[in-house]
Structure formats: structure tokens, C-alpha cells
Design an enzyme around this catalytic site. Structure first.
Site, PDB file in Angstrom:
ATOM      1  CD  GLU A  30      -1.290   0.491   3.673  1.00 35.20           C
ATOM      2  OE1 GLU A  30      -2.353   1.095   3.428  1.00 35.20           O
ATOM      3  OE2 GLU A  30      -1.017   0.012   4.791  1.00 35.20           O
ATOM      4  N   GLY A  31       0.316   2.320  -0.471  1.00 33.81           N
ATOM      5  CA  GLY A  31       1.040   3.581  -0.494  1.00 33.81           C
ATOM      6  C   GLY A  31       0.076   4.715  -0.750  1.00 33.81           C
ATOM      7  N   GLY A  32       0.120   5.740   0.120  1.00 33.60           N
ATOM      8  CA  GLY A  32      -0.822   6.841  -0.042  1.00 33.60           C
ATOM      9  C   GLY A  32      -2.247   6.364   0.151  1.00 33.60           C
ATOM     10  CG  PHE A  33      -5.264   8.522  -0.564  1.00 34.26           C
ATOM     11  CD1 PHE A  33      -5.965   8.670   0.620  1.00 34.26           C
ATOM     12  CD2 PHE A  33      -4.459   9.576  -0.982  1.00 34.26           C
ATOM     13  CE1 PHE A  33      -5.879   9.833   1.366  1.00 34.26           C
ATOM     14  CE2 PHE A  33      -4.364  10.739  -0.250  1.00 34.26           C
ATOM     15  CZ  PHE A  33      -5.077  10.874   0.930  1.00 34.26           C
ATOM     16  CG  HIS A  35      -5.226  -1.086  -0.240  1.00 36.85           C
ATOM     17  ND1 HIS A  35      -6.398  -1.469   0.401  1.00 36.85           N
ATOM     18  CD2 HIS A  35      -4.562  -0.301   0.646  1.00 36.85           C
ATOM     19  CE1 HIS A  35      -6.424  -0.943   1.607  1.00 36.85           C
ATOM     20  NE2 HIS A  35      -5.332  -0.233   1.776  1.00 36.85           N
ATOM     21  CB  VAL A  36      -0.304  -2.533  -4.944  1.00 36.31           C
ATOM     22  CG1 VAL A  36       0.184  -3.160  -6.247  1.00 36.31           C
ATOM     23  CG2 VAL A  36      -0.161  -1.007  -5.001  1.00 36.31           C
ATOM     24  CE  LYS A  56      -1.159   3.642  -7.717  1.00 35.00           C
ATOM     25  NZ  LYS A  56      -0.213   4.562  -8.421  1.00 35.00           N
ATOM     26  CG  ASP A 157       8.203  10.865  -7.214  1.00 32.71           C
ATOM     27  OD1 ASP A 157       9.170  11.342  -6.573  1.00 32.71           O
ATOM     28  OD2 ASP A 157       7.330  10.168  -6.675  1.00 32.71           O
TER      29      ASP A 157
END
Length: 341
Positions: A30-33, A35-36, A56, A157
Site C-alpha cells: 500500500e502507499g498513499g491512498f 492498495h496494490v 492498483k 518523481d
């Protein structure tokens, strides 16, 4: 693998994602908002063997954030298929029961995982110079593809966390920060309000340790263009070499002045050190363009440069081809001459 947080999709769940029917195999991150998950494609109810995919799942609270996610999707659609860019397959969007929106993005699965994980596994026996140059060269090909689009796309990024290994290729991912908003001349923000809005966007969409000096002090009004990605590539190459960023300890003032030290160990060739030095120039005009970076990297690897030197900034991505040139002549310079920029 981290434990699945509350609210994740259960393994075995089948979903319709655009043109594809997908079954969820497992949660991976998961990252930020977001889920992967890793999943499988179903064809007439049967799993397509040997073709795992990534799903994602992004939850957003309002239409403003939804527009940001849609921008990421449109960028990935525009890029199409390239061997060094994670392939977009499809997406869909729906409203959540208690407000907000859910977006599902289907992408290719890169089984080798992030480069940062590889580095963590190699703490005792660090990456060798040939391994570093292979990773870096693949990323440069992806960045060249972005910069040669019409209009050019800035990734904004580039970092080790956004590089994945798939088979024998390294691929650039995460286009949530990508933009075509190049600021030069009359487009450079002039008043305090516009500068503050741009500062907020940069803070939300970029990583501090990889930001170029012109992104940290917008009041210098140097503009923002492809050279911010070149700077980030310099930081990336340094990190691949030394497992830290050049400005990790000294902070923003060191970035503004392009002041950093070169560790004594591990030992790398002067040409490799000269490569990242050429990109970490305070003045963006003194940094090489992506062709020059790619050319030097190929020379260090003893290979022909896989991209053409396109002097015109605006060229259709559909016209851009990754073919080896007919000539195999390599550049004998052991560094990139800033005067060529």
C-alpha cells in the site's frame, strides 16, 4: 510481505476491470491512498497461465483528487508500450457507498520487484558498476521516451522506489506526478500567489531528496523543464552507487548549492563519477540533455547508443523508435561536456 490492512480485497475475488476479468490472488503493498494486488486474467472463467497482473486500487475523497488520478491514467495511456515503462492495460472508476470514488488501474506485473528491495538484499555485496549502468541505462531509455513526446512529459518523481525489475529489463513506474507543464519564459510564475500554488504542487508530487535546485527556490525564476528529471537521474545514479542520496545529511541548502561529497568507498571509475557530476549542476543549462546522458552511459557499457539525437524538443512519440544506429562508433570522451548542452 506486509499484512493486508483492513478493507483489502479478499483473495479469490473476481472483478471486471474494463475489458478484462481479473481474479485477485494476493495483496502486496500500500502507499498513499492505494492498495496494490497481484491478480490473474480470466478468459471464459479460466485463468490465463503465466500472465500475472497488478491491480492498483485507489480511493479518493473528491473530484479534485479524482482528476489527479485520471491525469495519471491519461499519461499511461499516451505512453503506450515501451520495454522500460510499466505497461498500462485498463482502468475503471466507481462511486463509493459512503462518498468519494474508487479507481482500479490494471498494469503489467514486474516479478523482480522494486530496485530498492534489490539494494536492501545487497547490503553486504553492493551493486557492481556494470549492474548500476544496466539499471541506469534502462531508466534513461524510459526518460528519453518521455522527453521526446510532444509535448515533452516530465516524470518529476524518478527514484529507486519507482524502478521495477521485470525479467531482464528495469522499468520506470508511477506516473502520478508526471506533467507536461513546462515553465519557461512567460510561463514562469511571477506573483507570490502563483509561486505558492506551484510550491504546494511540487511538495505534493515530488520527493525532496530528488528535487532540483530550481524546484526548491521558485523565486529564482529559473523555470522548470526536462532538466529537473536530469537532476533526479543524477541523484538516482549516486544512490545506486553509494546507497544514499548526495544531500541526505546536509539538507536543502546543499541542494540549492549543488554541494555534496563523493565517498571513498565503494570505488567506481572516474567516468561513472563524472557522469553523475555532469547531471548535478546547480544551473540547469549546464546539465546534459537525455541524449547526452544516454550516449555517455552507452559508451561506459561499450554499447551503441539506443536512441537518436533529436535536437527538436517536440517530436511525436509515435515517431520515436528504439533501434540501434547503423554506425557502432562510440564517443571517446570520458565525461559529458557541459558546453554541448
Amino acid at each position: 510481505m506486509p499484512p493486508a490492512p483492513q478493507g483489502t480485497i479478499l483473495p479469490g475475488t473476481t472483478i471486471q476491470l474494463g475489458r478484462f476479468t481479473v481474479v485477485i490472488d494476493r495483496y502486496i503493498a500500500e502507499g498513499g491512498f492505494a492498495h496494490v494486488y497481484v491478480g490473474s486474467i480470466l478468459n471464459n472463467g479460466v485463468i490465463v497461465p503465466g500472465y500475472p497482473v497488478v491491480i492498483k486500487r485507489i480511493a479518493v475523497a473528491d473530484k479534485e483528487r479524482l482528476a489527479v488520478v485520471n491525469s495519471e491514467i491519461e499519461t499511461m495511456k499516451r505512453l503506450g508500450k515501451h520495454k522500460n515503462i510499466v505497461e498500462y492495460m485498463d482502468s475503471c472508476m466507481g462511486k463509493l457507498e459512503h462518498g468519494g470514488y474508487e479507481v482500479l488501474i490494471l498494469m503489467e506485473y514486474c516479478g523482480g520487484g522494486p530496485v530498492i528491495d534489490l539494494m536492501n538484499r545487497r547490503l553486504q555485496h553492493r551493486l557492481t558498476e556494470p549492474e548500476i549502468l544496466k539499471i541506469f541505462s534502462n531508466v534513461c531509455e524510459a526518460v528519453a521516451y518521455l522527453h521526446y513526446c510532444d509535448p515533452p512529459i516530465l516524470h518529476r518523481d524518478i527514484k529507486v522506489e519507482n524502478i521495477l525489475l521485470s525479467n531482464n529489463d528495469y522499468k520506470l513506474c508511477d506516473f502520478g506526478s508526471a506533467t507536461t507543464n513546462i515553465l519557461r519564459g512567460d510561463n514562469i510564475p511571477r506573483n507570490v500567489k502563483d509561486i505558492q500554488l506551484l510550491e504546494e504542487e511540487i511538495n505534493n508530487h515530488t520527493t525532496l531528496q530528488y528535487r532540483a535546485p530550481e524546484m526548491l527556490d521558485l523565486y529564482m525564476r529559473k523555470g522548470i523543464d526536462e532538466k529537473i528529471d536530469i537532476w533526479a537521474l543524477g541523484v538516482l545514479l549516486y544512490k545506486l552507487c553509494y546507497y544514499t542520496t548526495p544531500f541526505e545529511e546536509q539538507g536543502q541548502l546543499a541542494i540549492l548549492n549543488a554541494r555534496y561529497t563523493i565517498p571513498d568507498h565503494p570505488v567506481f571509475s572516474p567516468a561513472l563519477i563524472g557522469l553523475f557530476q555532469s547531471m548535478l549542476k546547480e544551473d540547469p543549462r549546464q546539465r546534459p540533455n537525455i541524449y547526452q546522458v544516454m550516449k555517455m552511459t552507452s559508451t561506459l557499457r561499450g554499447l551503441p547508443c539506443p536512441i537518436q539525437n533529436v535536437s527538436c524538443r517536440h517530436i511525436s512519440a509515435s515517431l520515436f523508435r528504439y533501434r540501434m544506429p547503423t554506425s557502432t562508433t562510440t564517443d571517446s570522451r570520458s565525461y559529458i561536456d557541459p558546453s554541448l548542452v
